[in-house]
Design a protein around this motif. Structure first.
Motif, PDB file in Angstrom:
ATOM      1  N   GLU A  49       0.824  -1.209   0.000  1.00 40.57           N
ATOM      2  CA  GLU A  49       0.000   0.000   0.000  1.00 40.57           C
ATOM      3  C   GLU A  49       0.858   1.259   0.000  1.00 40.57           C
ATOM      4  N   SER A  50       1.942   1.261   0.761  1.00 40.16           N
ATOM      5  CA  SER A  50       2.858   2.410   0.771  1.00 40.16           C
ATOM      6  C   SER A  50       3.498   2.611  -0.599  1.00 40.16           C
ATOM      7  N   ALA A  51       3.875   1.505  -1.240  1.00 41.64           N
ATOM      8  CA  ALA A  51       4.488   1.590  -2.567  1.00 41.64           C
ATOM      9  C   ALA A  51       3.507   2.143  -3.593  1.00 41.64           C
ATOM     10  N   LEU A  52       2.253   1.712  -3.532  1.00 46.78           N
ATOM     11  CA  LEU A  52       1.255   2.212  -4.487  1.00 46.78           C
ATOM     12  C   LEU A  52       0.947   3.687  -4.249  1.00 46.78           C
ATOM     13  N   ASP A  53       0.933   4.101  -2.987  1.00 49.46           N
ATOM     14  CA  ASP A  53       0.756   5.529  -2.694  1.00 49.46           C
ATOM     15  C   ASP A  53       1.858   6.346  -3.359  1.00 49.46           C
ATOM     16  N   TYR A  54       3.082   5.846  -3.241  1.00 49.20           N
ATOM     17  CA  TYR A  54       4.222   6.546  -3.838  1.00 49.20           C
ATOM     18  C   TYR A  54       4.113   6.594  -5.357  1.00 49.20           C
ATOM     19  N   LEU A  55       3.860   5.463  -5.964  1.00 46.62           N
ATOM     20  CA  LEU A  55       3.824   5.400  -7.430  1.00 46.62           C
ATOM     21  C   LEU A  55       2.692   6.250  -8.001  1.00 46.62           C
ATOM     22  N   SER A  56       1.538   6.229  -7.353  1.00 42.77           N
ATOM     23  CA  SER A  56       0.413   6.995  -7.883  1.00 42.77           C
ATOM     24  C   SER A  56       0.646   8.499  -7.784  1.00 42.77           C
ATOM     25  N   GLY A  57       1.544   8.912  -6.888  1.00 47.16           N
ATOM     26  CA  GLY A  57       1.845  10.343  -6.749  1.00 47.16           C
ATOM     27  C   GLY A  57       3.191  10.747  -7.303  1.00 47.16           C
ATOM     28  N   LEU A  58       3.914   9.803  -7.919  1.00 46.28           N
ATOM     29  CA  LEU A  58       5.274  10.095  -8.393  1.00 46.28           C
ATOM     30  C   LEU A  58       5.245  11.081  -9.561  1.00 46.28           C
ATOM     31  N   ARG A  59       5.871  12.220  -9.383  1.00 46.11           N
ATOM     32  CA  ARG A  59       5.985  13.230 -10.430  1.00 46.11           C
ATOM     33  C   ARG A  59       7.197  14.094 -10.111  1.00 46.11           C
ATOM     34  N   VAL A  60       8.035  14.327 -11.091  1.00 43.67           N
ATOM     35  CA  VAL A  60       9.224  15.158 -10.910  1.00 43.67           C
ATOM     36  C   VAL A  60       8.863  16.607 -11.186  1.00 43.67           C
ATOM     37  N   ASP A  61       8.920  17.431 -10.142  1.00 42.73           N
ATOM     38  CA  ASP A  61       8.581  18.850 -10.221  1.00 42.73           C
ATOM     39  C   ASP A  61       9.845  19.704 -10.363  1.00 42.73           C
ATOM     40  N   PRO A  62       9.687  21.008 -10.636  1.00 49.19           N
ATOM     41  CA  PRO A  62      10.877  21.867 -10.772  1.00 49.19           C
ATOM     42  C   PRO A  62      11.794  21.815  -9.551  1.00 49.19           C
ATOM     43  N   GLU A  63      11.202  21.772  -8.351  1.00 48.77           N
ATOM     44  CA  GLU A  63      12.035  21.714  -7.143  1.00 48.77           C
ATOM     45  C   GLU A  63      12.867  20.440  -7.110  1.00 48.77           C
ATOM     46  N   ASP A  64      12.289  19.347  -7.612  1.00 47.33           N
ATOM     47  CA  ASP A  64      13.029  18.089  -7.655  1.00 47.33           C
ATOM     48  C   ASP A  64      14.193  18.173  -8.631  1.00 47.33           C
ATOM     49  N   VAL A  65      13.954  18.798  -9.784  1.00 42.22           N
ATOM     50  CA  VAL A  65      15.016  18.971 -10.778  1.00 42.22           C
ATOM     51  C   VAL A  65      16.175  19.753 -10.171  1.00 42.22           C
ATOM     52  N   LEU A  82      14.136  15.373 -17.099  1.00 43.04           N
ATOM     53  CA  LEU A  82      13.376  14.654 -16.082  1.00 43.04           C
ATOM     54  C   LEU A  82      12.109  15.384 -15.663  1.00 43.04           C
ATOM     55  N   LEU A  83      12.026  16.677 -15.955  1.00 44.92           N
ATOM     56  CA  LEU A  83      10.900  17.479 -15.487  1.00 44.92           C
ATOM     57  C   LEU A  83       9.578  16.926 -16.020  1.00 44.92           C
ATOM     58  N   GLY A  84       8.640  16.753 -15.117  1.00 46.42           N
ATOM     59  CA  GLY A  84       7.317  16.264 -15.496  1.00 46.42           C
ATOM     60  C   GLY A  84       7.202  14.757 -15.545  1.00 46.42           C
ATOM     61  N   LEU A  85       8.319  14.038 -15.361  1.00 48.14           N
ATOM     62  CA  LEU A  85       8.232  12.580 -15.369  1.00 48.14           C
ATOM     63  C   LEU A  85       7.277  12.124 -14.271  1.00 48.14           C
ATOM     64  N   ARG A  86       6.357  11.259 -14.627  1.00 53.07           N
ATOM     65  CA  ARG A  86       5.444  10.682 -13.649  1.00 53.07           C
ATOM     66  C   ARG A  86       5.259   9.207 -13.965  1.00 53.07           C
ATOM     67  N   PHE A  87       4.703   8.490 -13.031  1.00 49.49           N
ATOM     68  CA  PHE A  87       4.533   7.048 -13.225  1.00 49.49           C
ATOM     69  C   PHE A  87       3.246   6.782 -13.989  1.00 49.49           C
ATOM     70  N   THR A  88       3.383   6.128 -15.140  1.00 50.98           N
ATOM     71  CA  THR A  88       2.222   5.822 -15.981  1.00 50.98           C
ATOM     72  C   THR A  88       2.072   4.316 -16.206  1.00 50.98           C
ATOM     73  N   GLY A  89       2.820   3.532 -15.460  1.00 46.84           N
ATOM     74  CA  GLY A  89       2.879   2.103 -15.723  1.00 46.84           C
ATOM     75  C   GLY A  89       1.873   1.278 -14.965  1.00 46.84           C
ATOM     76  N   SER A  90       2.119  -0.027 -14.937  1.00 49.12           N
ATOM     77  CA  SER A  90       1.249  -0.980 -14.261  1.00 49.12           C
ATOM     78  C   SER A  90       2.045  -1.725 -13.197  1.00 49.12           C
ATOM     79  N   VAL A  91       1.319  -2.271 -12.240  1.00 46.69           N
ATOM     80  CA  VAL A  91       1.933  -3.035 -11.156  1.00 46.69           C
ATOM     81  C   VAL A  91       1.107  -4.293 -10.926  1.00 46.69           C
ATOM     82  N   ARG A  92       1.794  -5.414 -10.859  1.00 49.12           N
ATOM     83  CA  ARG A  92       1.196  -6.670 -10.428  1.00 49.12           C
ATOM     84  C   ARG A  92       1.900  -7.056  -9.137  1.00 49.12           C
TER      85      ARG A  92
END
Length: 463
Positions: A49-65, A82-92
């Motif tokens: 559940e913690s991992a899915l919370d992270y992945l669903s919110g993963l996005r590289v913002d200007p501050e991260d860059v 890297l700016l704007g990179l977010r997680f768009t994949g799948s998880v099993r």
């Protein structure tokens, strides 16, 4: 900064290089534990559940860059890909609460390569830590043989978040309560607690302390009786409880010394005082080994409060876990380092009776007596369903625990079942090894390809 920066630097450098090279094809990474720690007959999957919370919110913002750039001592414009990179994949993944074995994928991520790579550190951290804690807590529940176990670990866990997770994981595998107020409130868990020795020391006498505590708490109370002399403390507690007519639901707590022998004396004193309903709680450096010894000795203990050794999984504080790429852009890949072979291809685990599991490829049909463990929990960067309730996790754990062979449930010298690879997985692994050997222009045996170098269930893959 966002959680995107909670990662190892090499994840950033690799993701950056992939983007510059145009390597954004789909990659699958498999997360698994190579070998179980000593004295473990099984693991309990946790941290999803913690991992899915992270992945669903993963996005590289200007501050991260800017943070990445500062860490690399480079101008921010160099990291702008890297700016704007977010997680768009799948998880099993294996749902939380299920029993898992060495070599079995707990989770597989499939996403564009830079995304899947950047996610490695956080996802590995959450599943490794929480699976270790859940597995240790589960063994305490087994050792207690039906007696309630409660969580006292917060003050010694490696940070407040770890303490919160320990309370949740303990509840998931059957703990009866936690001393952690934040966790109890957030997850509607029973909050449990007594008093400290400092409380008793603050009053002129133990009796003064016990009576004051009872005045402040009109319901059932638990008195800590070993501040000075344990047997005397039990007698004083019995007198106060009898005077106040506070028997049922109340308890005395033993926190030091020979807990088994002291419990026998405490029980005798309480019974002589007509307080057969007053329970005995023990604490103080307990783990599943100490609980097992006390239960087997027949000590009249009602509740076991476990803390430090469980909250940090003291005897096995880490897992030999890995997050390895097994497929890129439709091409199966595998690592061949000595003793760290990771089998190629997207996988599925088929649970068979007695945990005689088979690890196969994701598109295989299950054996007639097997059911798939990994479920699709995220698609296109979004959860496919709601969060698993603790009750669901408890039910999964209880069912899987009951199905484990008795030897795997032993507290001392357990024998863990071993998963075996399917024929199709074995054939694929052999084909990929030979392909790599041909590309390197050398015999397979010179590149860590022999069976004796393999770890986990893949030792039985033909070489």
């Amino acid at each position: 900064m966002s959680d995107a920066t909670t990662t190892d630097l090499y994840e950033v450098t690799m993701a950056m290089s992939y983007l510059r090279e145009g390597m954004t094809g789909p990659a699958t990474f498999s997360l698994f534990v190579r070998d179980l720690p000593a004295e473990r007959g099984f693991l309990v999957a946790a941290g999803l559940e913690s991992a899915l919370d992270y992945l669903s919110g993963l996005r590289v913002d200007p501050e991260d860059v800017h943070a990445f750039a500062a860490a690399l001592h480079r101008p921010p414009r160099d990291l702008e890909p890297l700016l704007g990179l977010r997680f768009t994949g799948s998880v099993r993944a294996v749902p939380e609460g299920r029993v898992v074995l060495a070599g079995e994928p707990l989770l597989e991520v499939t996403a564009p390569l830079p995304q899947a790579q950047l996610a490695e550190t956080y996802v590995l951290n959450q599943l490794s830590h929480q699976t270790a804690i859940a597995s240790k807590a589960a063994r305490c529940v087994l050792a207690a043989a039906g007696h309630p176990v409660v969580d006292f670990s917060l003050r010694r866990t490696h940070g407040p978040q770890a303490g919160f997770q320990a309370a949740r994981l303990g509840s998931m595998v059957g703990f009866a309560g936690t001393s952690n107020v934040a966790a109890a409130t957030a997850m509607d868990l029973p909050a449990v607690g007594t008093m400290a020795h400092s409380y008793v020391e603050a009053f002129p006498t133990e009796e003064d302390a016990f009576r004051a505590f009872a005045r402040a708490h009109p319901g059932p109370v638990t008195f800590l009786v070993d501040t000075y002399d344990t047997e005397a403390g039990v007698r004083i507690a019995a007198r106060v409880l009898r005077d106040l007519n506070r028997g049922p639901g109340c308890a005395v707590r033993l926190d030091s010394g020979d807990l088994g022998a002291l419990a026998v004396r405490a029980r005798s004193i309480l019974d002589e005082a007509g307080l057969a309903d007053v329970r005995i709680t023990v604490s103080g450096g307990l783990d599943e080994y100490a609980v097992d010894d006390l239960v087997r000795s027949g000590a009249p203990i009602d509740v076991y409060a476990v803390g430090t050794r469980i909250g940090v999984s003291a005897d096995a504080p880490y897992l030999d876990s890995a997050y390895k790429m097994v497929e890129y852009d439709g091409r199966p890949v595998m690592k061949l380092s000595s003793a760290k072979v990771a089998a190629p291809g997207r996988k599925q685990v088929f649970r068979r009776p007695g945990c005689a599991d088979v690890i196969g490829l994701a598109d295989e049909r299950p054996p007639l007596d097997g059911t798939p463990l990994l479920e699709t929990v995220m698609r296109n960067g979004q959860r496919t369903g709601g969060r698993s309730a603790l009750d669901e996790c408890r039910e999964r754990f209880a069912a899987d625990l009951a199905a484990l062979p008795p030897a795997a449930r032993r507290i001392r010298v357990p024998v863990a079942p071993r998963a075996t690879p399917s024929e199709r997985l074995s054939v694929l692994a052999d084909r990929v090894r030979r392909r790599i050997a041909e590309q390197m222009g050398a015999p397979a045996a010179r590149h860590g390809l022999s069976e004796r170098t393999m770890s986990g269930p893949y030792r039985s893959v033909p070489s």
